[in-house]
Design a protein around this motif. Sequence first.
Motif, PDB file in Angstrom:
ATOM      1  N   GLU B   7      41.749  47.265  29.601  1.00 11.37           N
ATOM      2  CA  GLU B   7      40.774  48.264  29.105  1.00 11.37           C
ATOM      3  C   GLU B   7      40.747  48.301  27.582  1.00 11.37           C
ATOM      4  O   GLU B   7      39.799  48.760  26.966  1.00 11.37           O
ATOM      5  CB  GLU B   7      41.075  49.656  29.671  1.00 11.37           C
ATOM      6  CG  GLU B   7      42.487  50.166  29.403  1.00 11.37           C
ATOM      7  CD  GLU B   7      43.516  49.524  30.331  1.00 11.37           C
ATOM      8  OE1 GLU B   7      43.105  48.633  31.126  1.00 11.37           O
ATOM      9  OE2 GLU B   7      44.690  49.850  30.240  1.00 11.37           O
ATOM     10  N   ASN B   8      41.815  47.718  26.963  1.00 10.44           N
ATOM     11  CA  ASN B   8      41.824  47.689  25.497  1.00 10.44           C
ATOM     12  C   ASN B   8      41.287  46.362  24.966  1.00 10.44           C
ATOM     13  O   ASN B   8      41.358  46.086  23.775  1.00 10.44           O
ATOM     14  CB  ASN B   8      43.261  47.913  24.974  1.00 10.44           C
ATOM     15  CG  ASN B   8      43.814  49.227  25.488  1.00 10.44           C
ATOM     16  OD1 ASN B   8      43.095  50.227  25.484  1.00 10.44           O
ATOM     17  ND2 ASN B   8      45.057  49.204  25.984  1.00 10.44           N
ATOM     18  N   GLY B   9      40.837  45.519  25.890  1.00 13.30           N
ATOM     19  CA  GLY B   9      40.303  44.225  25.443  1.00 13.30           C
ATOM     20  C   GLY B   9      41.362  43.164  25.280  1.00 13.30           C
ATOM     21  O   GLY B   9      41.110  42.059  24.818  1.00 13.30           O
ATOM     22  N   ASN B  10      42.597  43.483  25.656  1.00 14.14           N
ATOM     23  CA  ASN B  10      43.653  42.460  25.540  1.00 14.14           C
ATOM     24  C   ASN B  10      43.593  41.513  26.744  1.00 14.14           C
ATOM     25  O   ASN B  10      43.336  41.937  27.861  1.00 14.14           O
ATOM     26  CB  ASN B  10      45.030  43.149  25.515  1.00 14.14           C
ATOM     27  CG  ASN B  10      45.138  44.069  24.296  1.00 14.14           C
ATOM     28  OD1 ASN B  10      44.693  43.684  23.212  1.00 14.14           O
ATOM     29  ND2 ASN B  10      45.630  45.270  24.505  1.00 14.14           N
ATOM     30  N   PRO B  11      43.845  40.208  26.492  1.00 11.84           N
ATOM     31  CA  PRO B  11      43.762  39.257  27.596  1.00 11.84           C
ATOM     32  C   PRO B  11      44.877  39.497  28.606  1.00 11.84           C
ATOM     33  O   PRO B  11      45.994  39.884  28.235  1.00 11.84           O
ATOM     34  CB  PRO B  11      43.938  37.900  26.915  1.00 11.84           C
ATOM     35  CG  PRO B  11      44.640  38.191  25.639  1.00 11.84           C
ATOM     36  CD  PRO B  11      44.206  39.558  25.230  1.00 11.84           C
ATOM     37  N   ARG B  12      44.555  39.275  29.890  1.00  7.53           N
ATOM     38  CA  ARG B  12      45.590  39.356  30.920  1.00  7.53           C
ATOM     39  C   ARG B  12      45.232  38.340  32.000  1.00  7.53           C
ATOM     40  O   ARG B  12      44.078  37.910  32.114  1.00  7.53           O
ATOM     41  CB  ARG B  12      45.674  40.752  31.518  1.00  7.53           C
ATOM     42  CG  ARG B  12      44.385  41.177  32.229  1.00  7.53           C
ATOM     43  CD  ARG B  12      44.473  42.589  32.748  1.00  7.53           C
ATOM     44  NE  ARG B  12      43.210  43.016  33.333  1.00  7.53           N
ATOM     45  CZ  ARG B  12      42.964  44.277  33.716  1.00  7.53           C
ATOM     46  NH1 ARG B  12      43.892  45.208  33.589  1.00  7.53           N
ATOM     47  NH2 ARG B  12      41.777  44.598  34.216  1.00  7.53           N
ATOM     48  N   ARG B  13      46.219  37.963  32.790  1.00  9.79           N
ATOM     49  CA  ARG B  13      46.004  36.953  33.807  1.00  9.79           C
ATOM     50  C   ARG B  13      44.944  37.447  34.796  1.00  9.79           C
ATOM     51  O   ARG B  13      44.897  38.618  35.132  1.00  9.79           O
ATOM     52  CB  ARG B  13      47.292  36.669  34.588  1.00  9.79           C
ATOM     53  CG  ARG B  13      47.065  35.568  35.633  1.00  9.79           C
ATOM     54  CD  ARG B  13      48.305  35.249  36.393  1.00  9.79           C
ATOM     55  NE  ARG B  13      48.678  36.316  37.335  1.00  9.79           N
ATOM     56  CZ  ARG B  13      49.644  36.144  38.231  1.00  9.79           C
ATOM     57  NH1 ARG B  13      50.287  34.984  38.296  1.00  9.79           N
ATOM     58  NH2 ARG B  13      49.985  37.123  39.046  1.00  9.79           N
ATOM     59  N   CYS B  14      44.067  36.518  35.221  1.00  7.06           N
ATOM     60  CA  CYS B  14      43.066  36.882  36.218  1.00  7.06           C
ATOM     61  C   CYS B  14      42.915  35.694  37.165  1.00  7.06           C
ATOM     62  O   CYS B  14      43.086  34.531  36.760  1.00  7.06           O
ATOM     63  CB  CYS B  14      41.738  37.213  35.556  1.00  7.06           C
ATOM     64  SG  CYS B  14      41.208  35.989  34.331  1.00  7.06           S
ATOM     65  N   ILE B  15      42.625  35.983  38.430  1.00  9.95           N
ATOM     66  CA  ILE B  15      42.491  34.907  39.422  1.00  9.95           C
ATOM     67  C   ILE B  15      41.239  35.154  40.267  1.00  9.95           C
ATOM     68  O   ILE B  15      40.866  36.325  40.480  1.00  9.95           O
ATOM     69  CB  ILE B  15      43.733  34.841  40.344  1.00  9.95           C
ATOM     70  CG1 ILE B  15      44.110  36.213  40.898  1.00  9.95           C
ATOM     71  CG2 ILE B  15      44.902  34.253  39.610  1.00  9.95           C
ATOM     72  CD1 ILE B  15      45.302  36.184  41.829  1.00  9.95           C
ATOM     73  N   PRO B  16      40.575  34.088  40.724  1.00  8.39           N
ATOM     74  CA  PRO B  16      39.386  34.268  41.550  1.00  8.39           C
ATOM     75  C   PRO B  16      39.755  34.906  42.893  1.00  8.39           C
ATOM     76  O   PRO B  16      40.921  34.951  43.271  1.00  8.39           O
ATOM     77  CB  PRO B  16      38.878  32.847  41.740  1.00  8.39           C
ATOM     78  CG  PRO B  16      39.501  32.066  40.640  1.00  8.39           C
ATOM     79  CD  PRO B  16      40.829  32.691  40.380  1.00  8.39           C
ATOM     80  N   ASP B  17      38.733  35.373  43.583  1.00 10.48           N
ATOM     81  CA  ASP B  17      38.959  36.006  44.874  1.00 10.48           C
ATOM     82  C   ASP B  17      39.487  34.990  45.881  1.00 10.48           C
ATOM     83  O   ASP B  17      39.233  33.794  45.782  1.00 10.48           O
ATOM     84  CB  ASP B  17      37.623  36.581  45.410  1.00 10.48           C
ATOM     85  CG  ASP B  17      37.222  37.798  44.587  1.00 10.48           C
ATOM     86  OD1 ASP B  17      36.031  38.160  44.576  1.00 10.48           O
ATOM     87  OD2 ASP B  17      38.113  38.349  43.906  1.00 10.48           O
ATOM     88  N   PHE B  18      40.179  35.528  46.861  1.00 15.43           N
ATOM     89  CA  PHE B  18      40.677  34.696  47.966  1.00 15.43           C
ATOM     90  C   PHE B  18      39.505  34.439  48.915  1.00 15.43           C
ATOM     91  O   PHE B  18      38.824  35.391  49.321  1.00 15.43           O
ATOM     92  CB  PHE B  18      41.785  35.470  48.682  1.00 15.43           C
ATOM     93  CG  PHE B  18      42.489  34.672  49.711  1.00 15.43           C
ATOM     94  CD1 PHE B  18      43.510  33.799  49.368  1.00 15.43           C
ATOM     95  CD2 PHE B  18      42.084  34.764  51.038  1.00 15.43           C
ATOM     96  CE1 PHE B  18      44.153  33.057  50.334  1.00 15.43           C
ATOM     97  CE2 PHE B  18      42.727  34.023  52.008  1.00 15.43           C
ATOM     98  CZ  PHE B  18      43.759  33.169  51.656  1.00 15.43           C
ATOM     99  N   VAL B  19      39.207  33.188  49.198  1.00 16.59           N
ATOM    100  CA  VAL B  19      38.049  32.893  50.053  1.00 16.59           C
ATOM    101  C   VAL B  19      38.418  31.854  51.102  1.00 16.59           C
ATOM    102  O   VAL B  19      39.458  31.198  51.004  1.00 16.59           O
ATOM    103  CB  VAL B  19      36.875  32.343  49.207  1.00 16.59           C
ATOM    104  CG1 VAL B  19      36.352  33.385  48.253  1.00 16.59           C
ATOM    105  CG2 VAL B  19      37.289  31.084  48.457  1.00 16.59           C
ATOM    106  N   ASN B  20      37.534  31.714  52.068  1.00 15.85           N
ATOM    107  CA  ASN B  20      37.612  30.564  52.987  1.00 15.85           C
ATOM    108  C   ASN B  20      36.762  29.489  52.345  1.00 15.85           C
ATOM    109  O   ASN B  20      35.534  29.486  52.456  1.00 15.85           O
ATOM    110  CB  ASN B  20      37.080  30.942  54.372  1.00 15.85           C
ATOM    111  CG  ASN B  20      36.867  29.672  55.221  1.00 15.85           C
ATOM    112  OD1 ASN B  20      37.410  28.607  54.893  1.00 15.85           O
ATOM    113  ND2 ASN B  20      36.066  29.770  56.267  1.00 15.85           N
ATOM    114  N   SER B  21      37.403  28.574  51.642  1.00 12.69           N
ATOM    115  CA  SER B  21      36.648  27.621  50.816  1.00 12.69           C
ATOM    116  C   SER B  21      35.953  26.576  51.682  1.00 12.69           C
ATOM    117  O   SER B  21      35.208  25.743  51.179  1.00 12.69           O
ATOM    118  CB  SER B  21      37.600  26.944  49.837  1.00 12.69           C
ATOM    119  OG  SER B  21      38.655  26.351  50.544  1.00 12.69           O
TER     120      SER B  21
END
Lengths: 24, 418
Positions: B7-21
Amino acid sequence: EVMPTLDMTLFDWTDYEDMKPVDA
Amino acid sequence: PDPCYDENGNPRRCIPDFVNSAFGKEVRTSSTCGKTPGRYCLVTEKGDERNRNCHTCDASNPKKYHPPAYLTDLNNPHNLTCWQSENYIQYPQNVTITLSLGKKFEVTYVSLQFCSPRPESMAIFKSMDYGKSWVPFQYYSAQCRKMYTKPSKATITKQNEQEAICTDSHTDMHPLSGGLIAFSTLDGRPSAHDFDNSPVLQDWVTATDIKVTFSRLHTFGDENEDDSEQARDSYFYAVSDLQVGGRCKCNGHASRCVKDRDGNLVCECKHNTSGPECDRCKPFHYDRPWQRATAREANECVACNCNLHARRCRFNMELYKLSGRKSGGVCLNCRHNTAGRHCHYCKEGYYRDLSKTISHRKACKACDCHPVGAAGKTCNQTTGQCPCKDGVTGITCNRCAKGYQQSRSPIAPCIKIP
């Protein structure tokens, strides 16, 4: 008292052709 | 809000959604029934009694075909659609189905729901180079040693976490329909609990393609009897749902994958990363080496500091180490007469104009030393003072000092007044 700037036309380049600036 | 920044604009780890690819993707199969209309029979059992109902598989008839698309269409339990192979393709022949995921995914599970009895032996493979080479993921067989020269249910250690194991579970013939095989890629892997810090397992679960090879059919043993034709028409592979559960691989630097201009699936990279898997830093952001994001550290790429005087830079590991792993960027082709790894001082023959910031385009001014009065062309970086010959003065050495007068010699332009 401010001294005049050096006058390039007064210099004798006879023995210093290789040093002579293009615009002199 | 962007999941890749707090929320402060600092970078943090992010991952895509879990899907049935696998959902909706095309599956290539080595065999599908119905190229020429043919009979197949479904076996049902009631106690000891066994019945066969025969049908026709016809690829040209939507009511009778069983195309590969049924493997990854919407799986409606009330109206199962099944891909089906041709009849009796028995060991040593096999049937293979291959799925391209379109990009690197971190696979969590591969599952198959069967319309036929599950195979007696089958193997799951993965590719990490879009089908050029294949690595075994898991074997299923009632005869592991014989079929795949593998012991059954071998223990997995830290030394062999990237090895496929063979198991005889899920290999019994019943149920005759609806049986499920689900392979979990991290099951039983010692480092699974510390996946973030295990490059070995991160590599292990990464795949661009999945291939399943059905190696041996289960039979009732009647395939070689006199009226074996009907019996053999009862033996085929049929699957209603192939799932590949996982996440688009983006190394913690993107929260989703999108189609690029060429229709390829790529990560929507953040943290100044780039590449289909956000696996490198984007141009000009080489002040520190690329790293995968972790739960504790986003490891975003950092722009080189070139004071707006360079468009390109490169990374230097030595400088990075010397800086205490803070900064390793070296600017290339400093412009505006600047120099240094950060274009932070003026190059030879120029001096700082302290009335401007270092990032100003005119932060460096030419020394302009007099061609005869100065002893050289390089002036002092901060004052602009040129080196003057004897008896000469001025910041550019263009006048004789007091007590001196101009001579005719360019070597000693000013001589003392007698």
